[in-house]
Design a protein around this motif. Structure first.
Motif, PDB file in Angstrom:
ATOM      1  N   ILE A 327       0.831  -1.208   0.000  1.00 52.06           N
ATOM      2  CA  ILE A 327       0.000   0.000   0.000  1.00 52.06           C
ATOM      3  C   ILE A 327       0.861   1.251   0.000  1.00 52.06           C
ATOM      4  CG2 ILE A 327      -1.694   1.316   1.337  1.00 52.06           C
ATOM      5  CD1 ILE A 327      -2.718  -1.384   2.420  1.00 52.06           C
ATOM      6  N   LEU A 328       1.894   1.237   0.834  1.00 54.20           N
ATOM      7  CA  LEU A 328       2.740   2.426   0.971  1.00 54.20           C
ATOM      8  C   LEU A 328       3.443   2.783  -0.332  1.00 54.20           C
ATOM      9  CD1 LEU A 328       4.368   1.694   4.457  1.00 54.20           C
ATOM     10  CD2 LEU A 328       2.224   2.873   3.939  1.00 54.20           C
ATOM     11  N   SER A 329       3.673   1.776  -1.170  1.00 53.91           N
ATOM     12  CA  SER A 329       4.425   2.022  -2.407  1.00 53.91           C
ATOM     13  C   SER A 329       3.690   2.969  -3.345  1.00 53.91           C
ATOM     14  CB  SER A 329       4.690   0.692  -3.127  1.00 53.91           C
ATOM     15  OG  SER A 329       3.487   0.145  -3.632  1.00 53.91           O
ATOM     16  N   VAL A 330       2.351   2.993  -3.303  1.00 53.10           N
ATOM     17  CA  VAL A 330       1.611   3.839  -4.250  1.00 53.10           C
ATOM     18  C   VAL A 330       1.705   5.310  -3.882  1.00 53.10           C
ATOM     19  CG1 VAL A 330       0.015   1.968  -4.780  1.00 53.10           C
ATOM     20  CG2 VAL A 330      -0.612   3.656  -3.045  1.00 53.10           C
ATOM     21  N   THR A 331       2.065   5.617  -2.621  1.00 49.24           N
ATOM     22  CA  THR A 331       2.081   7.014  -2.206  1.00 49.24           C
ATOM     23  C   THR A 331       3.157   7.813  -2.949  1.00 49.24           C
ATOM     24  OG1 THR A 331       3.592   6.615  -0.344  1.00 49.24           O
ATOM     25  CG2 THR A 331       1.248   6.342   0.070  1.00 49.24           C
ATOM     26  N   VAL A 332       4.247   7.159  -3.328  1.00 49.70           N
ATOM     27  CA  VAL A 332       5.300   7.893  -4.045  1.00 49.70           C
ATOM     28  C   VAL A 332       4.820   8.302  -5.436  1.00 49.70           C
ATOM     29  CG1 VAL A 332       7.096   6.688  -2.756  1.00 49.70           C
ATOM     30  CG2 VAL A 332       6.429   5.829  -4.990  1.00 49.70           C
ATOM     31  N   TYR A 333       3.958   7.485  -6.041  1.00 53.52           N
ATOM     32  CA  TYR A 333       3.419   7.840  -7.351  1.00 53.52           C
ATOM     33  C   TYR A 333       2.479   9.036  -7.242  1.00 53.52           C
ATOM     34  CZ  TYR A 333       5.317   3.419  -9.021  1.00 53.52           C
ATOM     35  OH  TYR A 333       6.173   2.395  -9.351  1.00 53.52           O
ATOM     36  N   ALA A 334       1.753   9.120  -6.133  1.00 51.71           N
ATOM     37  CA  ALA A 334       0.858  10.262  -5.941  1.00 51.71           C
ATOM     38  C   ALA A 334       1.650  11.557  -5.875  1.00 51.71           C
ATOM     39  CB  ALA A 334       0.036  10.064  -4.665  1.00 51.71           C
TER      40      ALA A 334
END
Length: 455
Positions: A327-334
């Motif tokens: 889940i945390l990995s998608v925050t960098v794309y945001a």
């Protein structure tokens, strides 16, 4: 950027060399431990060219520099005369007493921080090798695969040795003794005895064998206890006997104690922590995905993300997969999307270049320049990142995506979503979740985040 001038200004404003007790750095921050944080002129440091922000958290005075932090660190070291390769400015213990949280936080940073780069490299390479076998570019029997896999899997497999060394440095004891204790935990005969369910005893005391390969907590606790015992023998033994008999006597006590008591207890704690993490996730995967996907970067702001790293590593070690880091990995794309939207909208050439360049660094997993250079100064862009991250996190959690390794974020972490069993249908969903975070945040930042002509 003149980092010598930056270092000179920061050292002066922080209260001078005499106010510095300890200095380390992470991916984007100079992490000072100061004698008196009240002396530091925080507002002036924040306004210093080359400084993105200042965070005071976990007993540390953190000066956020960005991706060029190593240059700033080297310049500060030169400025304060720290040239012997150690991160300690003064060897004597500080009179300042930390509370339990600060002490734990400092320990985690000191033990885990130095190995994170190599640990991430091994995870990235392991994922890349999975990608190669998925597309039949390499076979597991190929010599190329086996040699590269020896590094990719070997570092994580022998993690107790690395952590034993790192933890002993933190606890100011012999790092090679700490590494040797870690080596005992993963010694081939011990591993074989565990896998074949062979019973062992030590002086008639039954030993509960556990799997210590890739483990985190047993060796850290063992290294801490070893540091106390070694210090006792160093103080009591005659000078002529210290160098040899102090580590020998320490090992005779700590190694059996680790196998009989420390290891099993720490392993049960590790398994319990992994079960707790999974339990909280399973209560409501969708809520967990939305919440963590939206607000994880707030934890990064306070520099508290280091406290979660042992938990994420432990999940991989105990469960061989991790839904939380997925889940945390998608925050960098945001945040990368926000940087792109910002760069497209603003008219100022310097700001535009900052947005475009840090979109790239964000995609590579480094988000702090975006946080302090865009999201916090232009707060509506941070809200855009919350929305995009929440959507990506929801998709990730709803699909039950897992990460199968621990490594870098962004595109460098993508291969770790490849299932080692070869069932990679979820990888497409990961790409969709990441794209959703990036596109939604970017479009919202372009439309609503900034007007474009801000000063």
């Amino acid at each position: 950027m003149d980092y010598k001038d930056l270092a000179k200004q920061v050292v002066i404003l922080i209260g001078g060399k005499d106010n510095i007790e300890n200095l380390t750095h992470c991916v984007t921050r100079l992490r000072f431990v100061l004698k008196d944080e009240k002396i530091a002129k925080t507002d002036e440091i924040k306004n210093t060219k080359g400084v993105l922000s200042v965070i005071q958290q976990g007993g540390q005075y953190q000066v956020v520099i960005g991706t060029e932090v190593k240059k700033a660190y080297a310049a500060v070291c030169e400025e304060i005369g720290m040239t012997d390769g150690t991160t300690e400015i003064k060897k004597e213990d500080s009179e300042k007493k930390d509370n339990l949280f600060n002490a734990f936080f400092k320990t985690i940073i000191a033990v885990i921080g130095p190995i994170l780069g190599v640990l991430g490299a091994s995870g990235i390479l392991k994922g890349a090798l999975s990608l190669c076998t998925t597309f039949n570019l390499l076979a597991p029997t190929d010599g190329t695969y086996q040699i590269l896999y020896a590094f990719a899997d070997g570092f994580f497999y022998f993690l107790p040795i690395m952590l034993g060394f790192s933890a002993s440095l933190k606890f100011k004891s012999n790092p090679y003794l700490g590494a040797a204790i870690g080596a005992a935990l993963v010694y081939p005969n011990i591993v074989t005895a565990y896998t074949q369910h062979n019973g062992l005893t030590f002086l008639g005391i039954p030993v509960i064998l556990m799997s210590y390969t890739s483990s985190v907590f047993p060796i850290i606790i063992a290294a801490y206890i070893a540091s106390k015992i070694e210090r006792f023998f160093t103080e009591k033994l005659p000078t002529a006997f210290k160098s040899m008999f102090s580590p020998c006597l320490t090992a005779i006590i700590v190694v059996p104690l680790t196998f009989i008591v420390i290891g099993p207890i720490a392993t049960y704690m590790s398994n319990g922590l992994a079960a707790l993490t999974s339990g909280l996730y399973n209560l409501s995967p969708l809520f967990t995905g939305i919440f963590l996907g939206a607000f994880w970067q707030l934890i990064v702001i306070f520099g508290l993300h280091y406290a979660f790293i042992p938990i994420l590593i432990n999940n991989i070690a105990t469960m061989h997969q991790d839904p939380i880091n997925a889940i945390l990995s998608v925050t960098v794309y945001a945040l990368a999307g926000v940087a792109l939207g910002f760069g497209l909208k603003v008219k100022d050439k310097e700001k535009k270049a900052f947005g475009f360049s840090n979109c790239l660094t964000g995609l590579l997993g480094v988000t702090e320049p975006i946080i302090y250079g865009i999201a916090l100064p232009y707060k509506r862009t941070f809200v855009c990142a919350f929305i995009g991250g929440g959507i990506g996190g929801a998709i990730t959690a709803a699909a039950g995506l897992m990460m199968y390794g621990f490594g870098g974020g962004g595109v460098l972490g993508a291969p770790m979503f490849l299932n080692p069993t070869g069932n990679n249908g979820h990888f497409i969903i990961y790409l969709a979740a990441s794209a959703a975070s990036f596109v939604v945040s970017g479009v919202l930042a372009y439309l609503f985040g900034v007007k474009g002509d801000e000063k």
